[in-house]
Motif scaffolding. Structure first.
Motif, PDB file in Angstrom:
ATOM      1  N   SER A  66      -4.276  22.590  55.380  1.00 24.90           N
ATOM      2  CA  SER A  66      -3.453  22.745  56.587  1.00 24.90           C
ATOM      3  C   SER A  66      -2.837  24.131  56.658  1.00 24.90           C
ATOM      4  N   HIS A  67      -2.530  24.724  55.522  1.00 19.14           N
ATOM      5  CA  HIS A  67      -2.018  26.100  55.549  1.00 19.14           C
ATOM      6  C   HIS A  67      -3.093  27.039  56.081  1.00 19.14           C
ATOM      7  N   TYR A  68      -4.316  26.833  55.619  1.00 16.46           N
ATOM      8  CA  TYR A  68      -5.430  27.640  56.110  1.00 16.46           C
ATOM      9  C   TYR A  68      -5.605  27.465  57.618  1.00 16.46           C
ATOM     10  N   VAL A  69      -5.538  26.219  58.094  1.00 17.95           N
ATOM     11  CA  VAL A  69      -5.703  25.946  59.524  1.00 17.95           C
ATOM     12  C   VAL A  69      -4.580  26.576  60.333  1.00 17.95           C
ATOM     13  N   ARG A  70      -3.346  26.380  59.902  1.00 15.10           N
ATOM     14  CA  ARG A  70      -2.215  26.943  60.654  1.00 15.10           C
ATOM     15  C   ARG A  70      -2.323  28.460  60.739  1.00 15.10           C
ATOM     16  N   THR A  71      -2.714  29.087  59.635  1.00 18.67           N
ATOM     17  CA  THR A  71      -2.840  30.549  59.631  1.00 18.67           C
ATOM     18  C   THR A  71      -3.969  31.002  60.542  1.00 18.67           C
ATOM     19  N   LEU A  72      -5.120  30.321  60.450  1.00 14.96           N
ATOM     20  CA  LEU A  72      -6.278  30.704  61.262  1.00 14.96           C
ATOM     21  C   LEU A  72      -5.970  30.560  62.751  1.00 14.96           C
ATOM     22  N   VAL A  73      -5.443  29.392  63.127  1.00 19.93           N
ATOM     23  CA  VAL A  73      -5.195  29.119  64.547  1.00 19.93           C
ATOM     24  C   VAL A  73      -4.093  30.022  65.094  1.00 19.93           C
ATOM     25  N   SER A  74      -3.197  30.460  64.220  1.00 18.65           N
ATOM     26  CA  SER A  74      -2.116  31.361  64.643  1.00 18.65           C
ATOM     27  C   SER A  74      -2.546  32.823  64.698  1.00 18.65           C
ATOM     28  N   GLY A  75      -3.815  33.094  64.411  1.00 19.61           N
ATOM     29  CA  GLY A  75      -4.329  34.455  64.502  1.00 19.61           C
ATOM     30  C   GLY A  75      -4.239  35.250  63.221  1.00 19.61           C
ATOM     31  N   GLY A  76      -3.984  34.573  62.086  1.00 22.24           N
ATOM     32  CA  GLY A  76      -3.800  35.277  60.824  1.00 22.24           C
ATOM     33  C   GLY A  76      -5.066  35.813  60.193  1.00 22.24           C
ATOM     34  N   TYR A  77      -6.224  35.316  60.626  1.00 23.20           N
ATOM     35  CA  TYR A  77      -7.500  35.785  60.087  1.00 23.20           C
ATOM     36  C   TYR A  77      -8.304  36.375  61.245  1.00 23.20           C
ATOM     37  N   ALA A  78      -8.195  37.668  61.409  1.00 21.68           N
ATOM     38  CA  ALA A  78      -8.708  38.338  62.608  1.00 21.68           C
ATOM     39  C   ALA A  78     -10.199  38.080  62.827  1.00 21.68           C
ATOM     40  N   ALA A  79     -10.965  38.028  61.756  1.00 26.08           N
ATOM     41  CA  ALA A  79     -12.418  37.866  61.911  1.00 26.08           C
ATOM     42  C   ALA A  79     -12.802  36.508  62.483  1.00 26.08           C
ATOM     43  N   PHE A  80     -11.908  35.526  62.347  1.00 26.08           N
ATOM     44  CA  PHE A  80     -12.180  34.179  62.849  1.00 26.08           C
ATOM     45  C   PHE A  80     -11.305  33.837  64.059  1.00 26.08           C
ATOM     46  N   ALA A  81     -10.664  34.830  64.631  1.00 18.87           N
ATOM     47  CA  ALA A  81      -9.627  34.590  65.633  1.00 18.87           C
ATOM     48  C   ALA A  81     -10.141  33.859  66.871  1.00 18.87           C
ATOM     49  N   VAL A  87     -15.538  25.314  55.548  1.00 16.25           N
ATOM     50  CA  VAL A  87     -14.616  25.563  54.437  1.00 16.25           C
ATOM     51  C   VAL A  87     -14.185  24.186  53.941  1.00 16.25           C
ATOM     52  N   HIS A  88     -14.623  23.860  52.728  1.00 16.68           N
ATOM     53  CA  HIS A  88     -14.518  22.488  52.218  1.00 16.68           C
ATOM     54  C   HIS A  88     -13.340  22.339  51.259  1.00 16.68           C
ATOM     55  N   PHE A  89     -12.217  21.865  51.816  1.00 18.42           N
ATOM     56  CA  PHE A  89     -11.026  21.580  51.020  1.00 18.42           C
ATOM     57  C   PHE A  89     -10.951  20.118  50.586  1.00 18.42           C
ATOM     58  N   ALA A  90     -11.536  19.214  51.343  1.00 17.73           N
ATOM     59  CA  ALA A  90     -11.306  17.777  51.158  1.00 17.73           C
ATOM     60  C   ALA A  90     -11.621  17.343  49.731  1.00 17.73           C
ATOM     61  N   ALA A  91     -10.650  16.673  49.096  1.00 22.09           N
ATOM     62  CA  ALA A  91     -10.849  16.208  47.725  1.00 22.09           C
ATOM     63  C   ALA A  91      -9.727  15.253  47.337  1.00 22.09           C
ATOM     64  N   ARG A 118      -5.636  33.300  51.709  1.00 17.89           N
ATOM     65  CA  ARG A 118      -6.120  34.647  52.036  1.00 17.89           C
ATOM     66  C   ARG A 118      -7.319  34.999  51.168  1.00 17.89           C
ATOM     67  N   GLY A 119      -7.293  34.579  49.894  1.00 19.63           N
ATOM     68  CA  GLY A 119      -8.437  34.798  49.028  1.00 19.63           C
ATOM     69  C   GLY A 119      -9.666  34.043  49.501  1.00 19.63           C
ATOM     70  N   ILE A 120      -9.468  32.804  49.918  1.00 20.56           N
ATOM     71  CA  ILE A 120     -10.571  32.006  50.464  1.00 20.56           C
ATOM     72  C   ILE A 120     -11.167  32.693  51.679  1.00 20.56           C
ATOM     73  N   GLN A 121     -10.309  33.217  52.546  1.00 18.78           N
ATOM     74  CA  GLN A 121     -10.789  33.879  53.751  1.00 18.78           C
ATOM     75  C   GLN A 121     -11.606  35.125  53.415  1.00 18.78           C
ATOM     76  N   LEU A 122     -11.174  35.881  52.422  1.00 19.21           N
ATOM     77  CA  LEU A 122     -11.945  37.050  51.999  1.00 19.21           C
ATOM     78  C   LEU A 122     -13.336  36.639  51.526  1.00 19.21           C
ATOM     79  N   PHE A 145     -21.192  28.189  53.653  1.00 16.44           N
ATOM     80  CA  PHE A 145     -20.469  27.020  53.155  1.00 16.44           C
ATOM     81  C   PHE A 145     -19.592  27.480  51.991  1.00 16.44           C
ATOM     82  N   VAL A 146     -18.266  27.310  52.147  1.00 17.72           N
ATOM     83  CA  VAL A 146     -17.323  27.697  51.092  1.00 17.72           C
ATOM     84  C   VAL A 146     -16.815  26.432  50.408  1.00 17.72           C
TER      85      VAL A 146
END
Length: 331
Positions: free
Chosen positions: A18-33, A85-89, A229-233, A126-127
């Motif tokens: 959810s942190h990854y999703v909130r950051t992505l949707v909020s524009g935090g990862y420019a390449a996926f914006a 991006v596979h977080f589910a576990a 951020r590391g995952i996004q890189l 696939f990450v």
């Protein structure tokens, strides 16, 4: 990588996802914006749709409640997806000790369903998000990405199984699969059975904290924002078939961590309740993250003192989020 049109995030209602999703949707990862963001989450005990509340109104985000083991559903969601991006576990070691079957089913079989669905649909990247626990325990030094895995708990063994399947899909089918392995995470929206949120919420309520064994087990602490951020890189610029370690750079014994949490909540050592050690408790984890630093420019940005203070403040100010979770889980 060119900008993806759709990203599928499994486990996106959990703590890290959810942190990854909130950051992505909020524009935090420019390449996926500009990407459509699809979250697939079964909302088991640790999944919580409230974790996505800050971005729930975004037209960019689509939430699907479902199981990563559902072959038909996964096949449908993979169509048109560029990045997974596979977080589910299942991720709690103590729960894996008392009931390993769900861990094997989700972390191994579920990962295989996702990999096959991605292969069949022609997904670009696939990450696989994994953990340092797959290596076992290390007394001195640090593991590199070349270290053989030797998991010691049902949880870490199941995660290792998923990692091996991910690797096999790269080697056998040529899929662009990238694996990340991180150290212990902390931060807001962390389900309150894990040590940091459990201890914080106990101490805020004036309750003792259970410290395993002699408290000498060592973990490296990584803020969830640095981890994501590391995952996004890795998702953007990592190499296919490679493993990348994501570390925090703050090794502490559990007793040292407990002392810091006591200080942050205004409690003293009388709140420590020693308990019998966990079965097969790994003594120390330590990752060498030279590779991601050198190749992708990663470095943790949140110093531990600031991150921990911010985390304690978040739990102090968000009782409405964690109190119902504690009550439901009988913590």
């Amino acid at each position: 990588m060119s900008s993806p049109s759709r990203v599928l995030i499994t486990g996106g209602a959990g703590f890290i996802g959810s942190h990854y999703v909130r950051t992505l949707v909020s524009g935090g990862y420019a390449a996926f914006a500009e990407a459509e963001v699809v979250v697939l989450d079964l909302l088991t005990y640790a999944g919580n749709e409230a974790n996505l509340a800050p971005v729930a109104g975004s037209p960019q985000l689509r939430f699907v409640r479902g199981d990563i083991r559902d072959t038909d559903l996964v096949a449908k969601l993979m169509v048109g997806t560029d990045v997974v991006v596979h977080f589910a576990a299942e991720s709690h070691v103590d729960r894996s000790i008392t009931g390993a079957a769900d861990f094997v089913s989700t972390n191994v079989a579920g990962t295989q369903v996702l990999l096959q669905g991605a292969l069949d649909a022609g997904v670009t990247t696939f990450v696989q998000v994994s953990t340092d626990e797959v290596y076992g325990s290390i007394d001195e030094g640090s593991w590199t990405e070349e270290t053989p895995i030797a998991p010691n708990s049902p949880y870490s063994a199941a995660k290792a199984g998923g990692d091996l399947l991910a690797r096999s899909y790269h080697r056998t089918y040529g899929m662009d699969v990238r694996i990340t392995r991180c150290t212990n995470n902390y931060g807001p929206y962390h389900f309150p059975e894990k040590v940091v949120p459990l201890f914080i919420t106990n101490l805020l309520d004036g309750l003792p904290v259970p410290l395993y064994g002699d408290g000498g087990n060592v973990r490296d602490w990584l803020h969830v924002d640095d981890h994501c951020r590391g995952i996004q890189l890795v998702a953007e610029r990592g190499r296919p078939g490679e493993i990348y370690h994501i570390g925090g750079g703050t090794e502490l014994t559990n007793r040292e961590l407990t002392t810091l949490l006591l200080e942050a909540t205004g409690r003293d050592e009388s709140f420590i309740r020693p308990v019998a050690d966990r079965l097969g408790h790994d003594r120390r984890y330590s990752l060498d993250d030279t590779k991601i630093r050198a190749e992708l420019g990663y470095a943790p940005a949140t110093d531990f003192a600031t991150g921990l203070a911010d985390t304690v403040r978040w739990y102090r100010e968000n009782r409405a989020w964690w109190e119902p979770l504690r009550a439901r889980a009988a913590l």
